[in-house]
Design an enzyme around this catalytic site. Structure first.
Site, PDB file in Angstrom:
ATOM      1  N   GLU A 206      30.077  40.724  34.823  1.00  0.00           N
ATOM      2  CA  GLU A 206      30.966  39.642  35.259  1.00  0.00           C
ATOM      3  C   GLU A 206      30.522  39.023  36.587  1.00  0.00           C
ATOM      4  OE1 GLU A 206      31.961  42.596  34.088  1.00  0.00           O
ATOM      5  OE2 GLU A 206      33.099  42.097  32.289  1.00  0.00           O
TER       6      GLU A 206
ATOM      7  N   ARG B 119      36.033  42.249  39.206  1.00  0.00           N
ATOM      8  CA  ARG B 119      34.683  42.653  39.576  1.00  0.00           C
ATOM      9  C   ARG B 119      33.965  41.594  40.404  1.00  0.00           C
ATOM     10  NH1 ARG B 119      32.115  46.790  36.007  1.00  0.00           N
ATOM     11  NH2 ARG B 119      33.693  48.364  36.361  1.00  0.00           N
TER      12      ARG B 119
ATOM     13  N   LYS C   4      28.172  52.927  15.104  1.00  0.00           N
ATOM     14  CA  LYS C   4      29.550  52.598  15.469  1.00  0.00           C
ATOM     15  C   LYS C   4      30.401  52.543  14.199  1.00  0.00           C
ATOM     16  CE  LYS C   4      31.824  49.646  18.834  1.00  0.00           C
ATOM     17  NZ  LYS C   4      31.678  48.816  20.015  1.00  0.00           N
TER      18      LYS C   4
HETATM   19  C1  LIG Z   1      33.956  45.423  33.270  1.00  0.00           C
HETATM   20  C2  LIG Z   1      34.337  45.344  31.820  1.00  0.00           C
HETATM   21  N1  LIG Z   1      34.021  44.248  31.113  1.00  0.00           N
HETATM   22  C3  LIG Z   1      34.365  44.177  29.804  1.00  0.00           C
HETATM   23  C4  LIG Z   1      35.022  45.198  29.200  1.00  0.00           C
HETATM   24  C5  LIG Z   1      35.479  45.066  27.759  1.00  0.00           C
HETATM   25  N2  LIG Z   1      34.811  46.050  26.905  1.00  0.00           N
HETATM   26  C6  LIG Z   1      35.409  47.167  26.497  1.00  0.00           C
HETATM   27  S1  LIG Z   1      34.446  48.130  25.570  1.00  0.00           S
HETATM   28  C7  LIG Z   1      33.173  47.032  25.677  1.00  0.00           C
HETATM   29  C8  LIG Z   1      31.887  47.329  24.990  1.00  0.00           C
HETATM   30  C9  LIG Z   1      31.303  48.585  25.473  1.00  0.00           C
HETATM   31  O1  LIG Z   1      30.138  48.839  24.755  1.00  0.00           O
HETATM   32  P1  LIG Z   1      29.470  50.257  24.809  1.00  0.00           P
HETATM   33  O2  LIG Z   1      29.485  50.754  26.190  1.00  0.00           O
HETATM   34  O3  LIG Z   1      28.159  50.155  24.133  1.00  0.00           O
HETATM   35  O4  LIG Z   1      30.460  51.182  24.009  1.00  0.00           O
HETATM   36  P2  LIG Z   1      30.759  51.231  22.436  1.00  0.00           P
HETATM   37  O5  LIG Z   1      32.072  50.541  22.255  1.00  0.00           O
HETATM   38  O6  LIG Z   1      29.644  50.583  21.711  1.00  0.00           O
HETATM   39  O7  LIG Z   1      30.878  52.663  22.125  1.00  0.00           O
HETATM   40  C10 LIG Z   1      33.524  45.925  26.439  1.00  0.00           C
HETATM   41  C11 LIG Z   1      32.671  44.763  26.709  1.00  0.00           C
HETATM   42  C12 LIG Z   1      35.334  46.325  29.989  1.00  0.00           C
HETATM   43  N3  LIG Z   1      36.007  47.380  29.491  1.00  0.00           N
HETATM   44  N4  LIG Z   1      34.967  46.381  31.282  1.00  0.00           N
END
Ligand SMILES: Cc1ncc(C[n+]2csc(CCOP(=O)(O)OP(=O)(O)O)c2C)c(N)n1
Length: 624
Positions: free
Chosen positions: A365, A393, A286
């Site tokens: 969630e 959700r 990342k």
């Molecule tokens: C249902 C939901 N909960 C929380 C979030 C907030 N959120 C946005 S990106 C993220 C992390 C995602 O991690 P990953 O899928 O591993 O992607 P990366 O950013 O590491 O590429 C979170 C928790 C969201 N977008 N949707």
């Protein structure tokens, strides 16, 4: 900025042509994409680390497949910037997240290359399967790909989707972008499983090399190698931790270096030729290529405009986190739960002070709410801190598991109201409407920091389901705020012929309006229960009542007041967010668009006052 390649790429076909003619162009394009993304995101704000990590994957996807015929679905969608630049939006990318500019998330209305709108985690595999099913029904042989991070893999919906993918046997391709991070470190058993797979896969490669070496040993080498070959599966299942995806009916390819475009392209070609569902396990870093983001991917997950780093102003979330630590000190039954957002929801101090009372359940969630309900049945007082948009959700879990059992779970509904540049998928404008449908649910809506702190304290005292909804950013400190009493509103300006009933962040916006026009103003601290005494007091003198909320007007707080005043001789107008998507822009611009900015509220009141023949004095213009 000057570029050699990316300003000329108007489509993925153009990208393919450039890379066909010049083998070394791929890496140069990756470099240019990185520079451009860093430049624009530093100016406009946005998701930085996630986008830098998927540049090679995005290039490999567009070099292998033919978008838009082949569909690429981005999970969450926060990592689609390189995709946008490569699909004809190079110049528009400068306007990222600005009003009338391009969105920070995939939008089908923006480009035919954006296969599915996203913003919330964990939707990509279901959406991709839906697309693949539709294609199969229509005899369409094109490919469908879902790009999903390891953090999003923890969403319950992805497990449901994988279950269905396995039974469908449809040839969708899932690219798992494993950087071992969600916003914070990926938590949970699946995260640990992936990390074991990363190390075990190296073992398998080692095994293959051992076979090659053995074959070269005269006489004994070949039979032993053959024996090992036969045992390949056995060996795999003995030495590799249970390969969950293969057991679910997907072919697993991995691990692949997620920054090696050629290796990725080869893996994608194999997957593209498969008749079955395939998952490619790509390992990435990342923030790749930008040392500050590589070293602190959490801080650079999302950055604010101009500064290039998150704002340091004391936010509502921070105040909540601090207050919670204080309350937890006084009451050992209080615990805190987050769904993969300990930092965004202000829970880091709690997690450090009370690690044994802090639970990060992953991007889950629904589960967070029901786990809280379970704890509440045994005397624990859980605080579940989740952004309003993501609580959507958990509608059934809040209703079925918390409210119907009247359990003392406190929901910290963070980022309630309009949220600005993340746009329509992230607004917290539905919570009032959906929480109002739930029996036993108390909804508190602080208008200032004092109320926020007091309400949190009260929430744990009243031992029932409670939602405390607070906006993004910082509420004002209001020195003259009166003590918070359960179910009572606060009169800020004496009700008269015209009175505003405002809630939450809207109160501060309405104070100058009320002062300017010399009209009444009541702070609806409790959205449920409402203060019947205050309402009847307002009705004694009111000809026109305006409700102002930062939630949707359909079924919202104002709609509730309209219902309650239906047999009274008073005109009621509900100001709030219209029931249609509000695009990305600044919160101030969105307030204006929705008619809930100070000037818009003032305009509306003067217009309706004139309509109903009520005179107001505009102290600013000096006119009646
Ligand atoms: C249902 C939901 N909960 C929380 C979030 C907030 N959120 C946005 S990106 C993220 C992390 C995602 O991690 P990953 O899928 O591993 O992607 P990366 O950013 O590491 O590429 C979170 C928790 C969201 N977008 N949707």
């Amino acid at each position: 900025m000057k570029f050699h390649y990316i300003d000329k790429i108007k489509s993925p076909d153009e990208l393919k042509r450039i890379c066909r003619d010049n083998e070394s162009a791929k890496e140069a394009i990756a470099d240019e994409l990185r520079k451009y993304i860093i430049d624009v995101v530093t100016k406009n704000g946005g998701h930085l680390a996630s986008n830098l990590g998927v540049i090679e994957i995005t290039l490999a996807l567009h070099l292998t497949f033919c978008s838009p015929r082949d569909s690429i679905v981005f999970d969450v969608g926060h990592q689609c910037y390189a995709h946008k630049i490569l699909t004809g939006r190079f110049s528009e990318f400068e306007t990222l997240r600005k009003k009338d500019g391009i969105s920070g998330f995939p939008k089908r209305t923006e480009s035919e290359h954006d296969a599915f709108n996203t913003g919330h985690s964990g939707t990509s595999v279901s959406a991709a399967l839906g697309i693949a099913r539709a294609k199969a029904l229509c005899g369409d042989k094109s490919k469908t790909v879902a790009l999903i991070g390891d953090g999003s893999m923890t969403s319950g919906m992805v497990f449901e989707a994988l279950d269905d993918v396995g039974q469908s046997g449809l040839p969708i391709i899932i690219v798992l972008n494993d950087n071992s991070m969600a916003i914070s470190k990926t938590v949970g058993a699946l995260g640990s499983h992936l990390s074991r797979m990363r190390t075990s896969r190296k073992y398998i490669n080692f095994k293959a090399r051992t076979n090659d070496v053995l074959r070269k040993v005269p006489k004994v080498g070949e039979p032993i190698a053959k024996f090992l070959e036969k045992c390949k599966n056995l060996v795999k299942y003995i030495f590799v931790p249970n390969v969950i995806f293969e057991n679910m009916g997907l072919t697993y390819i991995g691990t692949v270096d997620g920054h090696d475009i050629n290796a990725l392209t080869r893996a994608l070609q194999i997957a593209g030729n498969s008749e079955r569902p395939v998952i490619i396990h790509a390992v990435t870093r990342k923030g790749k290529g930008y040392p500050p983001a590589e070293n602190d991917a959490e801080k650079y997950h999302g950055v604010s405009a101009a500064s290039g780093a998150k704002k340091s102003a004391v936010s509502n979330s921070k105040v909540v986190g601090e207050k919670l630590v204080q309350l937890a000190k006084e009451n050992e039954k209080i615990v805190a739960i987050t769904a993969a957002m300990p930092s965004g929801t202000g829970l880091i101090p709690f997690s450090e002070t009370y690690p044994e009372r802090f639970f990060d359940v992953g991007i889950a969630e629904q589960h967070a709410v029901t786990v809280a309900a379970g704890m509440a049945t045994h005397g624990i007082l859980p605080f579940v801190a989740v952004y309003s948009t993501f609580f959507q959700r958990a509608y059934d879990q809040i209703l079925h598991d918390v409210c119907l059992q009247n359990l003392p779970v406190v929901l910290g509904v963070d980022r309630a109201g309009l949220v600005g540049d993340d746009g329509e998928t992230h607004h917290g404008v539905y919570d009032i409407a959906y929480l109002l449908t739930m029996p036993n649910m108390c909804i508190m809506s602080p208008s200032c920091m004092y109320e926020l702190r007091e309400m949190l304290e009260l929430a744990f005292r009243i031992k029932r389901p409670v939602a405390v909804r607070y906006s993004r950013g910082s509420l004002p400190e209001r020195e003259d705020a009166k003590p918070v009493v359960f179910g009572r509103w606060e009169t800020l300006r004496t009700p008269g012929q015209i009175t505003i009933i405002a809630t939450g962040r809207m109160v501060d916006i309405c104070i100058p309006v009320a002062d300017n026009l010399g009209i009444g103003l009541v702070n609806a601290r409790f959205i449920n229960p409402v203060d019947y005494e205050a309402i009847s007091h307002i009705c004694r003198s009111a000809k026109i009542v305006f409700t102002v909320e930062d939630g949707i007007t359909v079924s919202g707080f104002g709609a509730r007041i309209t219902q309650l005043l239906s047999d009274k001789d008073v005109h009621v107008y509900n100001l709030g967010v219209p029931s249609k998507p509000v695009p990305h822009a600044s919160v101030a611009q969105q307030d204006e668009l929705c008619g809930i900015s100070g000037t818009a509220v003032l305009r509306k009141i003067k217009e309706k006052a004139a309509l109903h023949g009520v005179y107001v004095y505009d102290s600013e213009s000096g006119k009646i």
